[in-house]
Scaffold this motif. Sequence first.
Motif, PDB file in Angstrom:
ATOM      1  N   SER A 174     -10.768  23.406 -54.997  1.00  7.87           N
ATOM      2  CA  SER A 174      -8.952  23.702 -55.581  1.00  7.87           C
ATOM      3  C   SER A 174      -8.179  22.403 -54.941  1.00  7.87           C
ATOM      4  N   THR A 175      -7.654  22.587 -54.644  1.00 10.20           N
ATOM      5  CA  THR A 175      -6.935  21.833 -53.927  1.00 10.20           C
ATOM      6  C   THR A 175      -6.732  20.147 -54.428  1.00 10.20           C
ATOM      7  N   LEU A 176      -8.314  19.676 -54.109  1.00 13.61           N
ATOM      8  CA  LEU A 176      -8.714  18.427 -54.565  1.00 13.61           C
ATOM      9  C   LEU A 176      -8.627  18.023 -55.942  1.00 13.61           C
ATOM     10  N   LEU A 177      -9.656  19.137 -56.612  1.00 14.11           N
ATOM     11  CA  LEU A 177     -10.187  18.954 -58.157  1.00 14.11           C
ATOM     12  C   LEU A 177      -8.910  19.599 -59.201  1.00 14.11           C
ATOM     13  N   LEU A 178      -7.969  20.176 -58.567  1.00 11.63           N
ATOM     14  CA  LEU A 178      -6.375  20.855 -59.573  1.00 11.63           C
ATOM     15  C   LEU A 178      -5.487  19.977 -59.500  1.00 11.63           C
ATOM     16  N   LYS A 179      -5.224  20.194 -60.862  1.00 10.83           N
ATOM     17  CA  LYS A 179      -3.200  19.421 -60.739  1.00 10.83           C
ATOM     18  C   LYS A 179      -2.764  19.953 -61.678  1.00 10.83           C
ATOM     19  N   LYS A 180      -1.860  20.671 -61.772  1.00  9.91           N
ATOM     20  CA  LYS A 180      -0.742  21.199 -62.827  1.00  9.91           C
ATOM     21  C   LYS A 180      -0.925  21.202 -63.910  1.00  9.91           C
ATOM     22  N   GLY A 181      -1.377  22.124 -64.253  1.00 12.12           N
ATOM     23  CA  GLY A 181      -2.112  22.008 -65.784  1.00 12.12           C
ATOM     24  C   GLY A 181      -2.902  22.796 -66.203  1.00 12.12           C
ATOM     25  N   ASP A 182      -4.351  22.413 -64.909  1.00 10.45           N
ATOM     26  CA  ASP A 182      -5.118  22.370 -65.866  1.00 10.45           C
ATOM     27  C   ASP A 182      -5.710  23.928 -66.208  1.00 10.45           C
ATOM     28  N   ASN A 183      -6.906  23.473 -66.613  1.00  7.43           N
ATOM     29  CA  ASN A 183      -7.314  25.274 -67.140  1.00  7.43           C
ATOM     30  C   ASN A 183      -8.949  25.618 -66.475  1.00  7.43           C
ATOM     31  N   VAL A 184      -9.307  26.571 -65.615  1.00  6.14           N
ATOM     32  CA  VAL A 184      -9.911  26.908 -64.857  1.00  6.14           C
ATOM     33  C   VAL A 184      -9.902  28.530 -65.800  1.00  6.14           C
ATOM     34  N   VAL A 185     -11.900  28.010 -66.468  1.00  8.18           N
ATOM     35  CA  VAL A 185     -12.480  29.140 -66.732  1.00  8.18           C
ATOM     36  C   VAL A 185     -12.855  30.498 -65.872  1.00  8.18           C
ATOM     37  N   VAL A 186     -12.507  31.544 -66.150  1.00  7.70           N
ATOM     38  CA  VAL A 186     -12.531  32.473 -65.813  1.00  7.70           C
ATOM     39  C   VAL A 186     -13.823  33.812 -65.719  1.00  7.70           C
ATOM     40  N   GLY A 187     -14.229  35.041 -65.755  1.00  3.57           N
ATOM     41  CA  GLY A 187     -14.899  35.650 -66.125  1.00  3.57           C
ATOM     42  C   GLY A 187     -13.776  36.757 -66.074  1.00  3.57           C
TER      43      GLY A 187
ATOM     44  N   ARG B  69     -11.727  23.649 -78.624  1.00  6.25           N
ATOM     45  CA  ARG B  69     -10.407  23.730 -78.395  1.00  6.25           C
ATOM     46  C   ARG B  69      -9.611  23.023 -77.871  1.00  6.25           C
ATOM     47  N   THR B  70     -10.149  22.782 -76.371  1.00  2.00           N
ATOM     48  CA  THR B  70      -8.534  22.821 -75.336  1.00  2.00           C
ATOM     49  C   THR B  70      -9.744  21.430 -74.218  1.00  2.00           C
ATOM     50  N   ALA B  71      -9.060  21.717 -73.252  1.00  2.00           N
ATOM     51  CA  ALA B  71      -9.561  20.674 -72.171  1.00  2.00           C
ATOM     52  C   ALA B  71      -9.864  21.958 -71.350  1.00  2.00           C
ATOM     53  N   ILE B  72     -11.119  21.579 -70.374  1.00  2.00           N
ATOM     54  CA  ILE B  72     -10.924  21.843 -69.255  1.00  2.00           C
ATOM     55  C   ILE B  72     -12.088  21.935 -68.201  1.00  2.00           C
ATOM     56  N   ARG B  73     -11.131  21.979 -67.202  1.00  2.00           N
ATOM     57  CA  ARG B  73     -11.521  21.336 -65.769  1.00  2.00           C
ATOM     58  C   ARG B  73     -12.324  22.211 -65.477  1.00  2.00           C
ATOM     59  N   MET B  74     -12.348  23.095 -65.449  1.00  2.00           N
ATOM     60  CA  MET B  74     -13.312  23.798 -63.902  1.00  2.00           C
ATOM     61  C   MET B  74     -13.951  25.154 -64.689  1.00  2.00           C
ATOM     62  N   LEU B  75     -14.758  25.493 -63.973  1.00  8.26           N
ATOM     63  CA  LEU B  75     -15.402  27.315 -65.152  1.00  8.26           C
ATOM     64  C   LEU B  75     -15.389  27.792 -63.337  1.00  8.26           C
ATOM     65  N   TYR B  76     -15.413  28.641 -63.006  1.00  8.39           N
ATOM     66  CA  TYR B  76     -15.497  29.707 -61.839  1.00  8.39           C
ATOM     67  C   TYR B  76     -17.000  30.248 -62.291  1.00  8.39           C
TER      68      TYR B  76
ATOM     69  N   ILE C  25      -5.301  29.727 -65.800  1.00  2.86           N
ATOM     70  CA  ILE C  25      -6.309  30.724 -65.580  1.00  2.86           C
ATOM     71  C   ILE C  25      -6.626  31.269 -67.357  1.00  2.86           C
ATOM     72  N   LEU C  26      -8.275  30.941 -67.810  1.00  5.25           N
ATOM     73  CA  LEU C  26      -8.126  31.137 -68.919  1.00  5.25           C
ATOM     74  C   LEU C  26      -9.563  32.623 -68.972  1.00  5.25           C
ATOM     75  N   ALA C  27      -9.342  33.872 -69.748  1.00  7.56           N
ATOM     76  CA  ALA C  27     -10.617  34.802 -69.352  1.00  7.56           C
ATOM     77  C   ALA C  27     -11.587  35.035 -70.229  1.00  7.56           C
ATOM     78  N   VAL C  28     -12.638  34.950 -70.436  1.00  7.83           N
ATOM     79  CA  VAL C  28     -14.016  34.885 -70.938  1.00  7.83           C
ATOM     80  C   VAL C  28     -14.157  36.143 -70.664  1.00  7.83           C
ATOM     81  N   PRO C  29     -15.169  36.665 -71.920  1.00  7.15           N
ATOM     82  CA  PRO C  29     -15.859  38.069 -71.603  1.00  7.15           C
ATOM     83  C   PRO C  29     -16.649  37.937 -70.547  1.00  7.15           C
TER      84      PRO C  29
END
Length: 494
Positions: free
Chosen positions: A212-225, A264-271, A243-247
């Motif tokens: 996360s420290t290496l790959l994410l910048k402030k304002g990046d979107n991360v999708v989680v369950g 709709r938006t740029a997603i940087r990472m899915l966890y 953090i954007l949550a999906v069902p």
Amino acid sequence: MSSPVEIPFRNVILLDRASGTPVYLQIAHQMINAIQRGVLVTGVQLPGTRALAEMLDVHRKTVVAAYNELDAQGWIEMLPNRGTFVTRKSPVVRGSALASVSDLKQYPERTGFAFEESMLLDRPVSLSRVDLEFTDGLPDVRLAPMDKLAKAYSSVLRRNNNRKYLSYSHVEGNVWFRERLATYLNNTRGLHIGAENIITTRGIQMGIYLASTLLLKKGDNVVVGDLSYYVANMIFQQAGANILAVPVDDQGISVEAVRQLCERTAIRMLYITPHHHYPTTVTLSAERRVELLNLSVQYGFIILEDDHDYDFHYNSSPVLPLASADGAGMVVYVGSFCKALAPGLRSGYVVAPQNLIRELGKMRRIIDRQGDLMMEQALAELLDEGEIQRHIKKAQKVYHLRRDLFTELLENDFSPYLTFKAPPGGLAIWTEWRRDINLMRVSKECLRENLHLPQTLLFQTGRLSAIRLGFGNLDEKELREAVRILKAALEKTA
């Protein structure tokens, strides 16, 4: 200059005769403390050894030893025919930082400078000293092959060539361990990697933090369950991500919801925790795994795959990780031996393309110079000899029996209160409770009866009432007793 008799040494030096610290060191340490705080100022003459011994009611040789210690450390100087003085080279604190004599035994409760306080882990995992505890899916450390590990570790320590494990290293962990680990992961998870694709870590959380420290910048979107692993979410927040949550349903995370977000938006990472989703324990279907890999290539987001308990499956062969089918280099795979062996060993790893591993290695060296090369060598030997593999097979049979017993107990005693599905693997069961039951009250009542049900396992909101109940750490007798206490607490509070 103040004379020795003007300094209240009985208040400056408070001895604890029951302490394991020798009395002469207590005297020396507290005099250093007094010098640092400005109570004993530069140049002041100290009492003679006989006089100070009488003041403190100790033997004169004890004071002599204390003065020798202070002299050796450079805090005092002994001048022939003149006496003993606080050295003029001592770093004395002045001004408002001076403390009164009565404060000498205390450490400041708060810093003297301002800093931004975080809400991260304001409610950390709670610990309890009671005999029984439901965890979020921890293993039974009593099953771990500690005798084999101790023998291997001791053997490494005694070898003549152990210098290479005790010195600094510039690699991403013990080379042979990474080679053995690569073979193990290729055989058990269908990966196609070598040692160059692995960096070792102190468990899964460190791997998530480094990535996360290496790959994410402030304002990046991360999708989680929705729901997701709260510690991982905190790590993403610490990196400045949104953090954007999906069902999540009985087939795992919703691919269609991920697709709509990407449109709709740029997603940087899915966890994701696809093998057994945290906390609901559902397995991500093979079809959705393929769809997520295709989406990651189409929209360019990273898949951070957390494989926290892949080793334990009961009904059939497990679905292979997404990393096993990743041909585009979009998956960063994190795992550990913490569940397979014991949480306290903190042996984890990150699997990724070689260029990312090199960068992660640079970052890890900032916070953890090289890991525990000695322990990694011992683990490598256990892997090479097949000891870890044999242990996992034995432990899997034990946990399978415990899962079956636990589900039977829940079905027999709790059917009016909750519903659940027996998980195909892992060390925890996701239980959904009646909305009118106050889970916090149940938890408090359990604690009164010697059973710890941590708040971090409780999920009670306006739309959900659930508990993640780990069973792996409890044997048959303990499971029965824990269920008995839980039922009694429920009947008392419902």
